[in-house]
Write an enzyme that holds these catalytic residues in place. Structure first.
Site, short mmCIF file in Angstrom:
data_model
loop_
_atom_site.label_atom_id
_atom_site.label_comp_id
_atom_site.label_asym_id
_atom_site.label_seq_id
_atom_site.Cartn_x
_atom_site.Cartn_y
_atom_site.Cartn_z
N GLU A 1 -3.83 7.50 -5.24
CA GLU A 1 -4.01 6.84 -6.53
C GLU A 1 -5.38 7.17 -7.12
OE1 GLU A 1 -1.29 2.92 -5.32
OE2 GLU A 1 -3.41 2.67 -5.76
N ARG B 1 0.85 -1.19 0.00
CA ARG B 1 0.00 0.00 0.00
C ARG B 1 0.88 1.24 0.00
NH1 ARG B 1 -3.32 -2.70 -1.72
NH2 ARG B 1 -5.43 -3.17 -0.95
N HIS C 1 0.02 0.21 -10.13
CA HIS C 1 -0.74 -0.69 -9.26
C HIS C 1 -1.26 -1.91 -10.06
CE1 HIS C 1 -3.14 -0.70 -5.27
NE2 HIS C 1 -2.95 -1.95 -5.68
#
Length: 320
Positions: free
Chosen positions: A265, A236, A284
């Protein structure tokens, strides 16, 4: 029973099927849901699925019909689990679907830092090998992993998978975990967090994000690392202070960083890591193979079916 999927696109952009969920409930599926539309779209829902759409206390309190929250991921920090518990709403995640993919991605980032395959492949396309006076060249040091020490923060399923790959490369493994196993696997030595950062040639993060470990990797922690060390984060983004990491990279206090996640994000355009030295960033995607997304959807179907049968599984919150 009505099911609303708030942000379906990243899980299934069209190459998989939602039929397993449609067989269990009346489904309303949205590719993406802006924060100001979550309540309106889920107003009549008995069950909600979310990947990254935030389901906080205000949302939960505004949805009187809501009985179930499913997370299309392992991490569940986008849901206020305490508020859900107060309502007696189970929050269920999918804990195992991405283990091999995230472990693979962590090493893809580490190997890119140690070998710079992408950079050198592009230099060949640009004609540099053809113009080279020698049979080979390299623009960055080529680093051998065998004999180096990999520090793993978080020794859950993914951390253990990463440790297995590391030992296959001949690396030593230092690992720490908030709840360490009684016995570590072969080739793994358990250590404290400070020793992991201080003694490793590369540190890779595989722990969940909590209120207690936000910005775990900050200026002080980075200062303890070897200047020759690498940092990898596929967990994360909030585990890392972006500005502190950029400053360490630009001051050559760290050899490089490989990141699949950022603190915000999608990221802001002026994130300092975008221009930091020796920083490789992917959007990601560590979890996103078709195989993993297929497992994620099937596990989500299984979770929902278990809930409908009165026996919810993979529940991450406690009853009040």
């Amino acid at each position: 029973m009505k099911l609303v999927i708030l942000d379906a696109y990243t899980t299934n952009p069209g190459d998989l099927s939602w039929d397993g969920l449609r067989a269990l409930a009346d489904c309303e599926i949205y590719d993406r849901t802006p924060a100001d539309q979550v309540v309106a779209r889920a107003a009549d829902a008995d069950m909600v699925l979310t990947n990254k759409a935030i389901v906080d206390r205000a949302v939960i309190e505004a949805l009187p019909k809501l009985r179930y929250i499913g997370v299309l991921a392992t991490g569940h920090n986008i849901v206020d689990t305490l508020a859900a518990s107060r309502r007696g709403i189970p929050v269920c995640n999918v804990p195992e679907y991405g283990t091999p993919n995230v472990a693979q991605a962590a090493f893809a980032l580490l190997l890119e830092l140690t070998n710079r395959v992408g950079h050198h492949a592009q230099s060949v396309r640009d004609g540099r090998w053809s113009d080279s006076p020698d049979f080979c060249y390299w623009d960055f040091p080529q680093v051998e992993l065998a004999g180096l020490t990999l520090g793993i923060v978080g020794l859950g399923r993914i951390g253990q998978a990463v440790a297995g790959i590391a030992t296959a490369f001949g690396m030593n493994v230092l690992a720490c975990d908030q709840f360490p196993p009684a016995t570590a696997g072969d080739g793994i030595r358990l250590a404290g967090l400070d020793e992991v950062f201080r003694g490793s040639d590369a540190v890779t993060l595989h722990c969940p994000l909590t209120a207690d470990n936000r910005e775990l990797v900050n200026a002080a922690r980075l200062a303890a690392m070897k200047p020759s060390a690498y940092l990898v984060n596929t967990a994360r983004g909030g585990l890392v202070h972006d500005g502190d990491l950029a400053a360490a990279l630009n001051a050559n206090r760290l050899a490089g960083a490989g990141l699949d996640v950022l603190s915000v994000e999608p990221p802001v355009r002026d994130n300092p890591l975008f221009t930091a030295k020796n920083c490789i960033i992917t959007p990601h995607i560590a979890w996103a193979t078709r195989a993993a997304r297929g497992r994620l959807i099937q596990a989500t179907v299984d979770n929902l079916r278990a809930f409908l049968h009165g026996q919810p599984t993979n529940v991450v919150n406690r009853s009040p």
